[in-house]
Design an enzyme around this catalytic site. Structure first.
Site, PDB file in Angstrom:
ATOM      1  N   SER A  59       3.276  -2.751  10.118  1.00 15.18           N
ATOM      2  CA  SER A  59       4.737  -2.759  10.240  1.00 15.18           C
ATOM      3  C   SER A  59       5.382  -4.092   9.834  1.00 15.18           C
ATOM      4  O   SER A  59       6.320  -4.547  10.483  1.00 15.18           O
ATOM      5  CB  SER A  59       5.153  -2.352  11.658  1.00 15.18           C
ATOM      6  OG  SER A  59       4.690  -1.045  11.937  1.00 15.18           O
ATOM      7  N   GLY A 106       2.264   1.724  10.653  1.00 10.05           N
ATOM      8  CA  GLY A 106       3.198   2.844  10.537  1.00 10.05           C
ATOM      9  C   GLY A 106       3.889   3.195  11.840  1.00 10.05           C
ATOM     10  O   GLY A 106       4.495   4.250  11.962  1.00 10.05           O
ATOM     11  N   GLU A 141      -6.792   4.386   7.930  1.00 12.30           N
ATOM     12  CA  GLU A 141      -6.600   5.823   7.670  1.00 12.30           C
ATOM     13  C   GLU A 141      -7.861   6.430   7.059  1.00 12.30           C
ATOM     14  O   GLU A 141      -8.201   7.583   7.315  1.00 12.30           O
ATOM     15  CB  GLU A 141      -5.373   6.024   6.760  1.00 12.30           C
ATOM     16  CG  GLU A 141      -4.082   5.806   7.529  1.00 12.30           C
ATOM     17  CD  GLU A 141      -2.911   5.324   6.692  1.00 12.30           C
ATOM     18  OE1 GLU A 141      -2.939   5.451   5.457  1.00 12.30           O
ATOM     19  OE2 GLU A 141      -1.957   4.792   7.300  1.00 12.30           O
ATOM     20  N   ASN A 170       0.867  -1.182   0.000  1.00 15.24           N
ATOM     21  CA  ASN A 170       0.000   0.000   0.000  1.00 15.24           C
ATOM     22  C   ASN A 170       0.903   1.231   0.000  1.00 15.24           C
ATOM     23  O   ASN A 170       1.519   1.544   1.016  1.00 15.24           O
ATOM     24  CB  ASN A 170      -0.888  -0.026   1.256  1.00 15.24           C
ATOM     25  CG  ASN A 170      -1.674   1.265   1.424  1.00 15.24           C
ATOM     26  OD1 ASN A 170      -1.789   2.063   0.493  1.00 15.24           O
ATOM     27  ND2 ASN A 170      -2.222   1.469   2.614  1.00 15.24           N
ATOM     28  N   TRP A 171       0.961   1.904  -1.140  1.00 15.96           N
ATOM     29  CA  TRP A 171       1.861   3.057  -1.247  1.00 15.96           C
ATOM     30  C   TRP A 171       1.277   4.317  -0.621  1.00 15.96           C
ATOM     31  O   TRP A 171       1.945   5.357  -0.589  1.00 15.96           O
ATOM     32  CB  TRP A 171       2.193   3.325  -2.714  1.00 15.96           C
ATOM     33  CG  TRP A 171       3.157   2.347  -3.311  1.00 15.96           C
ATOM     34  CD1 TRP A 171       3.683   1.230  -2.720  1.00 15.96           C
ATOM     35  CD2 TRP A 171       3.745   2.408  -4.625  1.00 15.96           C
ATOM     36  NE1 TRP A 171       4.549   0.593  -3.578  1.00 15.96           N
ATOM     37  CE2 TRP A 171       4.604   1.287  -4.756  1.00 15.96           C
ATOM     38  CE3 TRP A 171       3.623   3.280  -5.706  1.00 15.96           C
ATOM     39  CZ2 TRP A 171       5.334   1.038  -5.930  1.00 15.96           C
ATOM     40  CZ3 TRP A 171       4.346   3.025  -6.863  1.00 15.96           C
ATOM     41  CH2 TRP A 171       5.200   1.922  -6.971  1.00 15.96           C
ATOM     42  N   LYS A 172       0.036   4.249  -0.174  1.00 17.52           N
ATOM     43  CA  LYS A 172      -0.609   5.438   0.419  1.00 17.52           C
ATOM     44  C   LYS A 172      -0.407   6.649  -0.501  1.00 17.52           C
ATOM     45  O   LYS A 172      -0.544   6.514  -1.711  1.00 17.52           O
ATOM     46  CB  LYS A 172      -0.059   5.702   1.826  1.00 17.52           C
ATOM     47  CG  LYS A 172      -0.046   4.441   2.686  1.00 17.52           C
ATOM     48  CD  LYS A 172       0.204   4.716   4.119  1.00 17.52           C
ATOM     49  CE  LYS A 172       0.386   3.393   4.860  1.00 17.52           C
ATOM     50  NZ  LYS A 172       0.165   3.480   6.265  1.00 17.52           N
ATOM     51  N   GLY A 197       5.006   1.054   4.682  1.00 17.81           N
ATOM     52  CA  GLY A 197       6.363   1.600   4.564  1.00 17.81           C
ATOM     53  C   GLY A 197       7.345   0.720   3.799  1.00 17.81           C
ATOM     54  O   GLY A 197       8.049   1.197   2.903  1.00 17.81           O
ATOM     55  N   GLU A 231      -5.552  -5.447  10.283  1.00 15.65           N
ATOM     56  CA  GLU A 231      -4.519  -4.440  10.508  1.00 15.65           C
ATOM     57  C   GLU A 231      -4.782  -3.754  11.842  1.00 15.65           C
ATOM     58  O   GLU A 231      -5.560  -2.781  11.898  1.00 15.65           O
ATOM     59  CB  GLU A 231      -4.532  -3.400   9.394  1.00 15.65           C
ATOM     60  CG  GLU A 231      -4.270  -3.960   8.019  1.00 15.65           C
ATOM     61  CD  GLU A 231      -3.668  -2.895   7.110  1.00 15.65           C
ATOM     62  OE1 GLU A 231      -2.511  -3.052   6.727  1.00 15.65           O
ATOM     63  OE2 GLU A 231      -4.357  -1.909   6.814  1.00 15.65           O
ATOM     64  N   HIS A 251      -9.562   0.912   4.959  1.00  8.78           N
ATOM     65  CA  HIS A 251      -8.249   1.077   5.600  1.00  8.78           C
ATOM     66  C   HIS A 251      -8.424   2.001   6.804  1.00  8.78           C
ATOM     67  O   HIS A 251      -9.207   2.961   6.751  1.00  8.78           O
ATOM     68  CB  HIS A 251      -7.245   1.659   4.601  1.00  8.78           C
ATOM     69  CG  HIS A 251      -5.841   1.641   5.124  1.00  8.78           C
ATOM     70  ND1 HIS A 251      -5.379   2.565   6.016  1.00  8.78           N
ATOM     71  CD2 HIS A 251      -4.813   0.785   4.897  1.00  8.78           C
ATOM     72  CE1 HIS A 251      -4.104   2.292   6.320  1.00  8.78           C
ATOM     73  NE2 HIS A 251      -3.752   1.204   5.648  1.00  8.78           N
TER      74      HIS A 251
HETATM   75  C1  PEP Z   1      -0.745  -0.102   5.868  1.00  7.17           C
HETATM   76  O1  PEP Z   1      -0.703   1.029   5.435  1.00  7.17           O
HETATM   77  O2  PEP Z   1      -1.709  -0.813   5.557  1.00  7.17           O
HETATM   78  C2  PEP Z   1       0.344  -0.579   6.730  1.00  7.17           C
HETATM   79  C3  PEP Z   1       0.225  -1.752   7.288  1.00  7.17           C
HETATM   80  O3  PEP Z   1       1.424   0.255   6.883  1.00  7.17           O
HETATM   81  P1  PEP Z   1       2.833  -0.122   7.585  1.00  7.17           P
HETATM   82  O4  PEP Z   1       3.318  -1.400   6.960  1.00  7.17           O
HETATM   83  O5  PEP Z   1       3.732   1.034   7.267  1.00  7.17           O
HETATM   84  O6  PEP Z   1       2.576  -0.290   9.035  1.00  7.17           O
END
Ligand code: PEP
Length: 255
Positions: A212, A174, A99, A8-10, A234, A168, A97
């Protein structure tokens, strides 16, 4: 079952960055049997990514959108529909998600409408669920995840297609903090059981873990029996670390 490695490049991308990512990924690539890599770039970069992947890594990486509006078209400035995602080369789409839920106020009802629209259009949804730290500390993690699942699956009259669920935990996104393989497995088993109880066919829904995930913790997470993939933020932005995670998944699927 294949192992999914999804990035997921956000809101991180540029035209030059897309070219660099694909070139670098292609330079690392060797067979990754049993692994399905998927990249979810910002919508505006889907077409470029599709073109570059088709030229340099044909058939190796699937694409997904980060969000859709549930309506097929209309006066919804700034939004994109499921059909537009398909037109741009995506076969997957994220829904719910954390976010989107926290920063953009998306409710369970809005997420359910997106999942339904994705399925109707032929996109594979990735329903994201997960509890906050406060909810976990209050002992409410399963209750929260159950509500997020039920609000979507109760409304699905045409099945879930080839969709996936991503667990998640919000406190692990993050933050550098990862759920332990035991914590993740425990929640995945709970999700699997809840879906199977709704419909035996839902026992096969791939369950991805996100929070993460990095090259140094991916293998132990993938080794858990109910973890069928990873959703990576990330560590998916650099081709080298994304590839290292794909390699770990490939090592496990061919083992
Ligand atoms: C995500 O954005 O879905 C995510 C899990 O991010 P990260 O791996 O940076 O925690």
């Amino acid at each position: 079952m294949a192992l999914f490695v999804a990035g997921n490049w956000k809101m991180f991308a540029s035209r030059a960055g897309v070219t660099q990512f694909v070139d670098e990924l292609a330079s690392h690539w060797h067979t990754a049997d049993g692994v399905v890599p998927v990249v979810f770039p910002p919508t505006g970069y889907l077409a470029q990514l599709q073109t570059e992947l088709a030229a340099k890594l044909p058939g190796c990486v699937a694409l997904g959108g980060q969000r859709i509006h549930p309506e097929p078209q209309g006066a919804f400035t700034g939004e994109s529909s499921a059909a537009m995602m398909l037109d741009l080369g995506a076969s997957w789409v994220l829904a719910g998600h954390s976010e989107r839920r926290t920063l953009f106020g998306e409710t369970d009802e809005m997420v359910a409408a997106q999942v339904k629209a994705a399925i109707v259009a032929g996109l594979k949804p990735v329903l994201c669920v997960g509890e906050t730290l406060a909810q976990r500390q209050a002992g409410e993690a399963e209750q929260v995840v159950a509500r997020q699942l039920d609000s979507v699956f109760a409304k699905l009259d045409a099945g879930f297609g080839e969709g996936a669920v991503a667990y998640e935990p919000v406190w692990a996104i993050g933050t550098g903090e990862t759920a332990s393989p035991d914590q993740a497995q425990q929640m995945h088993a709970f999700v699997r059981e809840r879906l199977s109880a709704m419909d035996a066919k839902l026992a096969e829904v791939p369950l991805w873990y996100g929070g993460s995930v990095k090259p140094d913790n991916a293998a132990e997470l993938f080794a858990a029996p109910d973890i069928d993939g990873a959703l990576i933020g990330g560590a998916s932005l650099a081709a080298a670390s994304f590839w290292q995670i794909i390699e770990q998944a490939a090592g496990l699927t061919s083992a």
